[in-house]
Scaffold this motif. Structure first.
Motif, PDB file in Angstrom:
ATOM      1  N   LEU A  85      -4.839   7.817   4.273  1.00 43.49           N
ATOM      2  CA  LEU A  85      -6.038   8.371   3.645  1.00 43.49           C
ATOM      3  C   LEU A  85      -5.671   9.178   2.402  1.00 43.49           C
ATOM      4  N   ALA A  86      -4.627   9.979   2.521  1.00 46.99           N
ATOM      5  CA  ALA A  86      -4.176  10.773   1.372  1.00 46.99           C
ATOM      6  C   ALA A  86      -3.716   9.869   0.234  1.00 46.99           C
ATOM      7  N   ALA A  87      -2.969   8.807   0.568  1.00 47.10           N
ATOM      8  CA  ALA A  87      -2.479   7.878  -0.454  1.00 47.10           C
ATOM      9  C   ALA A  87      -3.630   7.133  -1.128  1.00 47.10           C
ATOM     10  N   ALA A  88      -4.653   6.797  -0.358  1.00 51.53           N
ATOM     11  CA  ALA A  88      -5.804   6.097  -0.921  1.00 51.53           C
ATOM     12  C   ALA A  88      -6.501   6.951  -1.975  1.00 51.53           C
ATOM     13  N   HIS A  89      -6.676   8.231  -1.692  1.00 48.24           N
ATOM     14  CA  HIS A  89      -7.340   9.123  -2.643  1.00 48.24           C
ATOM     15  C   HIS A  89      -6.459   9.418  -3.857  1.00 48.24           C
ATOM     16  N   GLU A  90      -5.168   9.508  -3.629  1.00 47.05           N
ATOM     17  CA  GLU A  90      -4.264   9.861  -4.723  1.00 47.05           C
ATOM     18  C   GLU A  90      -3.969   8.669  -5.633  1.00 47.05           C
TER      19      GLU A  90
END
Length: 231
Positions: A38-43
């Motif tokens: 999830l963090a990688a998707a947003h970043e």
């Protein structure tokens, strides 16, 4: 070069998917659990996410729900689910919460690449569409060039499949289209799609417009769907 995010806790599966996508010309990012994914998707804002259903920290369905509910630029990233379960109920649930496609394990790397390309084609406008004007029907506007949909000026964030369904209806407003016609317009490759899957996509599409007090998609029982008046 399209950027693909792989989210899977099995290093062997990640390597199979990474190698297949790399050979097909994609840039590949990886995450080992749902929270990191999830963090990688947003970043990183990848062009597509290959998402395992069974994950530690946050499973794939939770990650998908969180991403779709975020409302930001990551909310519309296409998602291809991977799962070891082949029950129709599991596939329908995955699509109902915002997935764009569902592939069961074990899978062929070649089929995986074909599915990824198909979803990307649905989510991206063709050159011809990008050079054209937006499709308008009353308060509904769909711009293929930017992949944006608005209702009375308010943006409606859609998944790639939902966008394809709405575009198909908007090209023939007022005409009744059966499920096969809708899927022919929404999917870039010939697939066998169950009626429940199609209805799930339409149900999610309607819910997003209902949140704005709109109901552009009409059902004609026994016949199919049509785009009604949007005044």
């Amino acid at each position: 070069m399209p950027r693909i995010l792989i989210v899977d806790d099995d290093p062997a599966i990640r390597e199979v998917v990474r190698f297949a996508l790399f050979r097909a010309g994609f840039e590949v990012l990886q995450a080992a659990d749902g929270a990191a994914g999830l963090a990688a998707a947003h970043e990183a804002l990848p062009d597509l996410i290959v998402l395992d259903v069974m994950l530690p920290e946050m499973d794939g369905t939770e990650m998908c729900r969180a991403l779709r509910a975020s409302g930001g630029p990551a909310a519309s990233i296409p998602i291809l689910f991977l799962s070891s379960r082949d029950d129709e109920v599991d596939r329908v649930v995955g699509l109902e919460i915002g997935g764009d496609d569902y592939l069961t394990k074990p899978f062929s790397p070649r089929e995986l690449v074909a599915r990824v390309r198909a979803v990307l084609r649905r989510s991206r406008p063709t050159r011809q569409e990008a050079a054209g004007e937006a499709l308008r029907h009353g308060r509904l506007v769909l711009d293929p060039g930017t992949a944006r949909v608005t209702w009375d000026g308010q943006e409606v964030v859609l998944t790639a499949t939902e966008f394809g369904l709405l575009r198909t209806l908007l090209r023939r407003p007022g005409r009744v289209l059966n499920r096969d016609a809708l899927m022919d317009g929404a999917y870039a490759v010939e697939r066998i799609i169950s009626d429940r899957t199609i209805d799930s996509h339409v149900r999610r599409l309607r819910a997003k417009f209902a949140a704005l007090g709109a109901a552009p998609v009409e059902t004609l029982p026994g016949f199919g769907y049509r785009l009604g008046p949007c005044e």
